[in-house]
Enzyme design. Structure first.
Site, PDB file in Angstrom:
ATOM      1  N   GLU A 382       0.899  -1.301   0.039  1.00 30.36           N
ATOM      2  CA  GLU A 382       0.057   0.060  -0.036  1.00 30.36           C
ATOM      3  C   GLU A 382       0.806   1.112  -0.006  1.00 30.36           C
ATOM      4  O   GLU A 382       1.935   1.086   0.701  1.00 30.36           O
ATOM      5  CB  GLU A 382      -0.769  -0.008   1.202  1.00 30.36           C
ATOM      6  CG  GLU A 382      -2.013  -0.948   1.109  1.00 30.36           C
ATOM      7  CD  GLU A 382      -2.736  -0.840   2.589  1.00 30.36           C
ATOM      8  OE1 GLU A 382      -2.887   0.421   2.919  1.00 30.36           O
ATOM      9  OE2 GLU A 382      -3.522  -1.946   2.920  1.00 30.36           O
TER      10      GLU A 382
HETATM   11  P1  P53 Z   1      -7.527   5.469   5.541  1.00 31.21           P
HETATM   12  C1  P53 Z   1      -3.141   3.452  10.105  1.00 31.21           C
HETATM   13  C2  P53 Z   1      -1.957   4.131   9.504  1.00 31.21           C
HETATM   14  C3  P53 Z   1      -1.590   3.607   8.141  1.00 31.21           C
HETATM   15  C4  P53 Z   1      -2.617   2.878   7.402  1.00 31.21           C
HETATM   16  O1  P53 Z   1      -5.982   4.632   5.435  1.00 31.21           O
HETATM   17  C5  P53 Z   1      -3.773   2.554   8.024  1.00 31.21           C
HETATM   18  C6  P53 Z   1      -3.799   2.732   9.105  1.00 31.21           C
HETATM   19  C7  P53 Z   1      -5.331   2.120   9.682  1.00 31.21           C
HETATM   20  O2  P53 Z   1      -6.490   3.118   9.080  1.00 31.21           O
HETATM   21  O3  P53 Z   1      -4.421   1.816   7.093  1.00 31.21           O
HETATM   22  C8  P53 Z   1      -4.141   1.281   5.995  1.00 31.21           C
HETATM   23  O4  P53 Z   1      -8.488   4.708   4.806  1.00 31.21           O
HETATM   24  C9  P53 Z   1      -5.148   0.179   5.681  1.00 31.21           C
HETATM   25  C10 P53 Z   1      -6.339   0.381   4.422  1.00 31.21           C
HETATM   26  C11 P53 Z   1      -6.496   1.673   4.725  1.00 31.21           C
HETATM   27  C12 P53 Z   1      -5.288   2.631   4.196  1.00 31.21           C
HETATM   28  O5  P53 Z   1      -4.180   2.250   5.039  1.00 31.21           O
HETATM   29  O6  P53 Z   1      -7.848   5.213   7.012  1.00 31.21           O
HETATM   30  O7  P53 Z   1      -4.611  -1.173   5.235  1.00 31.21           O
HETATM   31  O8  P53 Z   1      -7.405  -0.597   4.820  1.00 31.21           O
HETATM   32  O9  P53 Z   1      -7.768   2.245   3.901  1.00 31.21           O
HETATM   33  C13 P53 Z   1      -5.457   4.100   4.127  1.00 31.21           C
HETATM   34  O10 P53 Z   1      -7.083   6.787   5.027  1.00 31.21           O
END
Ligand code: P53
Length: 481
Positions: A382
């Site tokens: 990611e």
């Molecule tokens: P959203 C915390 C810190 C870094 C990544 O996040 C994180 C989180 C927990 O939210 O999550 C990952 O949508 C996760 C995805 C998520 C993405 O980062 O909160 O694996 O499911 O959508 C982005 O902006």
């Protein structure tokens, strides 16, 4: 001026999603609710401080009757359940080679103890995988991406209960048996460090009252380490598949060269990230963690059998999410927010609306760190930027900031590869707008493709290519930024 980057020919470029953020169809074909689908939407007052929107057990229970008529965004996602063909075709058209997605446990074993798996659920995923194959996409599957079934709350059980462990393994083994021909890369848990990480950062705010939480978190985590190792062991019966880990990697720098702060940063790196990779890659708890546990009175309920299974079944590759970096001080300093995870501000970096500090060089730094320490193949599962966006009169979004973000991160990845780091792929978060994991917003958009839903799911749900979609497609052809 354009610049040509170097990447291996077979590098796996692609996009990542998660079932509970895209599928919708929450009550279709036998599916039951997951905890994520029970969190109501709440308008965000301060995007730089989202830790106020904590979810309690009561919030979840209240959502069953929903007397207040609240909206539950993750029940709707982007309707990938019905539109997956269109979406996968768009990924293919962009030139992607891999799609990372997750399987909703509640579609496969809706009640946990079902005698047989739910056929309709298996069929849905089989169809998705077939479609990926048809479009020439490899698949990486996260077996559990945050969406624990609601029945665990009803039964009041945790990871430490035999019932949940057995159910998880039954689910994991089944999907591997069913889909090993289609799915080469498996990740038993998404961001395995997140639960304990959040508990630990709360602990530093209020050491005593949170201690129980932290104890429970590290014991839950231990269970997950062991379950993951069991999945690795099980998957060895299929020669063509590989099982890796997924860690939320938060790179951290000392705020200055004061040795006190530098040491504090080392400790932070150890407890925020290396601890997890160390256990999963080397198969044992490292000394610095044992010391920390002792000092804080954390007792891990661990058997010699656990030690054996961890030692014999290390992860076969590493994946991690990388969005931002932070700074550390011992003496205190200004903090920024990132989904309730506090990190020190860095005056050299810009942050997004949600306070995530953008740091492409930190990605090269992280890739080097991980390669030097583990010598395991690396995959960035990611990376991306969330922004408030609207369609313009031409039905597109001029997202130059996303093009800039991605281009600068790709540049640093290619530098890491030149440094000798073995990186074999990258899935951006996200190829298409999804519901935010942390804030439940549709309006925190990460996609190359815009989805016409607002936070309350008003809209057509139709897909529109953003400027970055065309940029990315061109990048995959030319490797030029
Ligand atoms: P959203 C915390 C810190 C870094 C990544 O996040 C994180 C989180 C927990 O939210 O999550 C990952 O949508 C996760 C995805 C998520 C993405 O980062 O909160 O694996 O499911 O959508 C982005 O902006």
């Amino acid at each position: 001026m354009t610049k040509k980057l170097e990447f291996p020919q077979n590098f796996l470029w692609g996009g990542a999603t998660a079932a509970n953020q895209v599928e919708g169809a929450y009550d279709v074909d036998g599916k039951t609710l997951s905890l994520m689908e029970m969190i109501p939407f709440k308008e965000i007052e301060d995007r730089k401080n989202t830790s106020g929107s904590k979810v309690t057990k009561q919030t979840l229970l209240d959502s069953i009757e929903n007397k207040a008529g609240l909206h539950f965004p993750k029940r709707h996602g982007i309707d990938f359940y019905h539109r997956y063909k269109e979406d996968i075709a768009l990924f293919k058209e962009a030139g992607m080679k891999i799609f990372r997605m997750s399987i909703a446990w509640t579609r496969i074993f809706p009640n946990g103890n079902d005698k047989e798996p739910n056929k309709a659920g298996l069929e849905f995923y089989r169809n998705v995988f077939k479609e990926c194959k048809k479009q020439g996409l490899e698949v990486m599957v996260t077996i559990n991406h945050f969406d624990l079934p609601f029945w665990i709350l009803q039964k009041q059980i945790s990871w430490q209960s035999e019932e949940l462990k057995d159910n998880y393994l039954r689910f994991a083994y089944l999907v591997i048996d069913e889909f090993h021909e289609y799915v080469k890369y498996w990740l038993p848990f998404n961001e395995i460090n997140l639960g304990a990480l959040i508990a630990t950062s709360l602990m530093s705010e209020n050491k005593n009252s949170m201690l129980d939480n932290v104890l429970a978190s590290y014991n839950d985590l231990h269970v997950q380490f062991v379950l993951q190792a069991k999945v690795i062991k099980y998957a060895k019966k299929y020669k063509d598949i590989k099982v890796g880990c997924m860690v939320a990697d938060a790179t951290s720098y000392s705020i200055d060269c004061n040795p006190e702060n530098v040491m504090e940063n080392l400790k932070m790196d150890q407890m925020k990230k290396f601890f997890y990779y160390d256990v999963m890659a080397k198969g044992e708890y490292p000394g610095y963690a044992l010391r920390m546990f002792k000092e804080y009175g954390v007792k891990i309920d661990k058997t010699p059998e656990d030690d054996k299974i961890l030692k014999e079944n290390p992860i076969q590759f590493i994946t991690f999410s990388y969005y931002m970096s932070g700074t550390t001080t011992k003496t205190g300093g200004e903090l920024t927010e990132a989904n309730g995870l506090k990190a020190g501000k860095n005056p050299f970096l810009e942050a997004t609306e949600w306070g995530w500090q953008i740091d492409p060089i930190g990605l090269r730094y992280t890739l080097n760190q991980l390669w030097d320490r583990y010598h395991l193949p690396l995959f960035i599962s990611e990376n991306g930027i969330g922004v408030l966006e609207k369609l313009n009169e031409n039905n597109t979004v001029e997202d130059d900031y996303r093009i800039d973000y991605l281009g600068r991160h790709f540049e640093q990845m290619s530098e890491a590869i030149k440094d000798g780091v073995d990186v074999f792929g990258y899935t951006m978060w996200t190829p298409i707008d999804v519901v935010s994991a942390s804030t439940n917003e549709m309006s925190k958009r990460y996609g190359l493709i815009f989805v016409d839903y607002d936070d309350y799911h008003n809209g057509t749900g139709n897909r529109f290519k953003k400027k970055s979609y065309n940029w990315f497609k061109n990048f995959l052809e030319t490797k030029e930024i």
